[in-house]
Design a protein around this motif. Sequence first.
Motif, PDB file in Angstrom:
ATOM      1  N   LYS A  47      37.074  55.084  37.203  1.00 22.21           N
ATOM      2  CA  LYS A  47      37.462  53.683  37.371  1.00 22.21           C
ATOM      3  C   LYS A  47      38.589  53.338  36.405  1.00 22.21           C
ATOM      4  O   LYS A  47      38.651  53.863  35.301  1.00 22.21           O
ATOM      5  CB  LYS A  47      36.259  52.762  37.109  1.00 22.21           C
ATOM      6  N   PRO A  48      39.499  52.455  36.815  1.00 15.77           N
ATOM      7  CA  PRO A  48      40.585  52.075  35.906  1.00 15.77           C
ATOM      8  C   PRO A  48      40.056  51.329  34.693  1.00 15.77           C
ATOM      9  O   PRO A  48      39.014  50.662  34.751  1.00 15.77           O
ATOM     10  CB  PRO A  48      41.470  51.179  36.770  1.00 15.77           C
ATOM     11  N   HIS A  49      40.801  51.438  33.616  1.00 15.35           N
ATOM     12  CA  HIS A  49      40.494  50.699  32.392  1.00 15.35           C
ATOM     13  C   HIS A  49      41.284  49.400  32.423  1.00 15.35           C
ATOM     14  O   HIS A  49      42.522  49.415  32.417  1.00 15.35           O
ATOM     15  CB  HIS A  49      40.881  51.530  31.171  1.00 15.35           C
ATOM     16  N   VAL A 107      50.147  30.483  51.994  1.00 20.33           N
ATOM     17  CA  VAL A 107      50.027  31.939  52.061  1.00 20.33           C
ATOM     18  C   VAL A 107      48.627  32.286  51.572  1.00 20.33           C
ATOM     19  O   VAL A 107      48.372  32.360  50.379  1.00 20.33           O
ATOM     20  CB  VAL A 107      51.098  32.624  51.180  1.00 20.33           C
ATOM     21  N   VAL A 108      47.703  32.443  52.524  1.00 18.52           N
ATOM     22  CA  VAL A 108      46.287  32.640  52.188  1.00 18.52           C
ATOM     23  C   VAL A 108      45.937  34.114  52.299  1.00 18.52           C
ATOM     24  O   VAL A 108      46.329  34.789  53.248  1.00 18.52           O
ATOM     25  CB  VAL A 108      45.372  31.825  53.122  1.00 18.52           C
ATOM     26  N   SER A 109      45.197  34.616  51.333  1.00 18.95           N
ATOM     27  CA  SER A 109      44.726  35.994  51.404  1.00 18.95           C
ATOM     28  C   SER A 109      43.281  36.055  50.954  1.00 18.95           C
ATOM     29  O   SER A 109      42.772  35.139  50.314  1.00 18.95           O
ATOM     30  CB  SER A 109      45.589  36.912  50.531  1.00 18.95           C
ATOM     31  N   GLU A 110      42.609  37.140  51.347  1.00 23.64           N
ATOM     32  CA  GLU A 110      41.245  37.395  50.908  1.00 23.64           C
ATOM     33  C   GLU A 110      41.304  38.332  49.706  1.00 23.64           C
ATOM     34  O   GLU A 110      41.983  39.353  49.745  1.00 23.64           O
ATOM     35  CB  GLU A 110      40.438  38.058  52.028  1.00 23.64           C
ATOM     36  N   VAL A 111      40.590  37.980  48.655  1.00 18.35           N
ATOM     37  CA  VAL A 111      40.535  38.833  47.471  1.00 18.35           C
ATOM     38  C   VAL A 111      39.236  39.624  47.517  1.00 18.35           C
ATOM     39  O   VAL A 111      38.151  39.033  47.538  1.00 18.35           O
ATOM     40  CB  VAL A 111      40.594  37.995  46.175  1.00 18.35           C
ATOM     41  N   PRO A 112      39.298  40.976  47.541  1.00 20.99           N
ATOM     42  CA  PRO A 112      38.060  41.749  47.562  1.00 20.99           C
ATOM     43  C   PRO A 112      37.253  41.518  46.294  1.00 20.99           C
ATOM     44  O   PRO A 112      37.805  41.151  45.251  1.00 20.99           O
ATOM     45  CB  PRO A 112      38.549  43.209  47.630  1.00 20.99           C
ATOM     46  N   PRO A 113      35.925  41.719  46.353  1.00 17.48           N
ATOM     47  CA  PRO A 113      35.122  41.628  45.134  1.00 17.48           C
ATOM     48  C   PRO A 113      35.569  42.660  44.121  1.00 17.48           C
ATOM     49  O   PRO A 113      36.258  43.628  44.459  1.00 17.48           O
ATOM     50  CB  PRO A 113      33.699  41.934  45.619  1.00 17.48           C
ATOM     51  N   GLU A 114      35.153  42.474  42.882  1.00 15.74           N
ATOM     52  CA  GLU A 114      35.496  43.433  41.843  1.00 15.74           C
ATOM     53  C   GLU A 114      35.005  44.812  42.248  1.00 15.74           C
ATOM     54  O   GLU A 114      33.920  44.979  42.780  1.00 15.74           O
ATOM     55  CB  GLU A 114      34.849  43.037  40.510  1.00 15.74           C
ATOM     56  N   GLY A 115      35.850  45.817  41.961  1.00 15.54           N
ATOM     57  CA  GLY A 115      35.463  47.176  42.292  1.00 15.54           C
ATOM     58  C   GLY A 115      35.885  47.601  43.678  1.00 15.54           C
ATOM     59  O   GLY A 115      35.677  48.740  44.076  1.00 15.54           O
ATOM     60  N   GLN A 116      36.471  46.696  44.466  1.00 21.76           N
ATOM     61  CA  GLN A 116      36.918  47.047  45.806  1.00 21.76           C
ATOM     62  C   GLN A 116      38.393  46.709  45.947  1.00 21.76           C
ATOM     63  O   GLN A 116      38.906  45.810  45.314  1.00 21.76           O
ATOM     64  CB  GLN A 116      36.133  46.274  46.872  1.00 21.76           C
ATOM     65  N   LYS A 130      45.677  51.701  34.714  1.00 23.98           N
ATOM     66  CA  LYS A 130      45.614  52.651  33.620  1.00 23.98           C
ATOM     67  C   LYS A 130      44.214  53.258  33.554  1.00 23.98           C
ATOM     68  O   LYS A 130      43.217  52.567  33.743  1.00 23.98           O
ATOM     69  CB  LYS A 130      45.949  51.947  32.304  1.00 23.98           C
ATOM     70  N   TYR A 131      44.159  54.544  33.262  1.00 26.00           N
ATOM     71  CA  TYR A 131      42.891  55.260  33.161  1.00 26.00           C
ATOM     72  C   TYR A 131      42.832  55.950  31.808  1.00 26.00           C
ATOM     73  O   TYR A 131      43.846  56.472  31.329  1.00 26.00           O
ATOM     74  CB  TYR A 131      42.772  56.298  34.281  1.00 26.00           C
ATOM     75  N   ARG A 132      41.650  55.962  31.215  1.00 27.72           N
ATOM     76  CA  ARG A 132      41.495  56.668  29.939  1.00 27.72           C
ATOM     77  C   ARG A 132      40.187  57.434  29.938  1.00 27.72           C
ATOM     78  O   ARG A 132      39.223  57.056  30.611  1.00 27.72           O
ATOM     79  CB  ARG A 132      41.559  55.695  28.763  1.00 27.72           C
TER      80      ARG A 132
END
Length: 445
Positions: free
Chosen positions: A291-293, A421-430, A265-267
């Motif tokens: 950036k999303p809210h 089931v392993v995944s990489e979580v990007p840092p915030e903002g990516q 969501k964007y505002r």
Amino acid sequence: LANEFGITSYPTLKLFRDGNRTHPLAYTGQMDAEGIVRWMRRRASPSATLLQDTDTAATFISSQDLVVIGFFKDLGGKAAQVFYEVAGEMVDVPFGVAEVAELFQAYGLSADTVCLFKKFDEGRTDFPVDPARGLDAAELTQLLRVHSLELVMEFTNETSDQIFSAKIPHHMLLFLNKSSSAQLTLRDGFRVAAGTFRGKVRRSQGGDVAGCPWGTPASVSPSPAQVLFVVVDVTGYGADVLPFFGLTPADAPTLRLVKMENNRKYRMDQDAFSDTAISIFVQAVLDGKVKPHLMSAEPPEDWDTRPVKVLVGKTFEQVAFDETKNVFVKFYAPWCSHCQAMAAAWEELGERYKDHEDIVIAELDATANELENITIKGFPTLHYFPAGPGRKMVEYKSTRDVETFSKFLENGGTLPEEPPVVSEVPPEGQGPPTTAGWPPASAGQ
């Protein structure tokens, strides 16, 4: 029988024709009596009405708010066959076909064209058939769905299916109180802005225009609309979706843009309701400049002293990605019956590990808190975040009981019978964010 016919969910309806057991037709209509009858009638007779003179065509066009007519020089050709296929699926709209030269001339056409006639907005939209490519069923269906919608939709019980089935990637929402005459006037600027993002519309002949005010039919480029503009009455049918946006009726009037692929969501920093301000904001979101809210609840005062830690959007990063801790998180929805059924087991698990320095049992209400890079598609979702460097995440997909949870934790985030089931979580903002479609639905439990 279920295996033979690939039945994986219930109810499933299939149509068997002429004793053909190998290729039954899957039912694609509404799951109610009216929808089933409409779908069956379309399948039991020609999917498009043959129009052979101007009087019949005019009567057909005036019979409904929306009708589609395919003008083809050869009704036995490939393009016409694709048109019949689309007509068989879009059972909520009457379809007609025309082959005679008289009708081509009457409607100003010289080549194969699909025309959508409507008693609102521009009145008629043309989709010329590309001589080289022909017609593509999926593309034509999408274009017809998009341009069958009013330029600005109101979110109601009657229109909700249309809004979401059109699969338009962005929804721009104006939340207002329809009982306020001052707020109703905001629809004017909203409508003007909507015209900018409807899709490329041009005259059949002549220069580029925004519509066809003089009765000249508009023709549309193959690219569908990018943004659907929707008015939501905060005191009417739209009241139920307000919590999903973290809004109350007192917040109206306000604007939100939703990216449908990930439900972000964007505002605006400050609501501005002119058509210029709305257009600039929408374009900035499309260009990736906003950036999303992300919603976040406030953490309870005792959130980190409970056996099960209560996480919110603001505290999730520091807890889940603490390199000294193994963190097991339940993502839930308060209304989810499956979450409620496993609540006692999760609390017992928290009690069992509350004195372990390196294991944290936690939960997060995913309806009140949004995370930029974690995908939650249904409830409950369980993810394990192992200690150590990197932003690893392991999805838990086994039995939801205390003993199996414990075995999973003691074994370092795996179970002997299934690979993690392993995944990489990007840092915030990516990276891409999560979840599926507004309004929230319990169907994904």
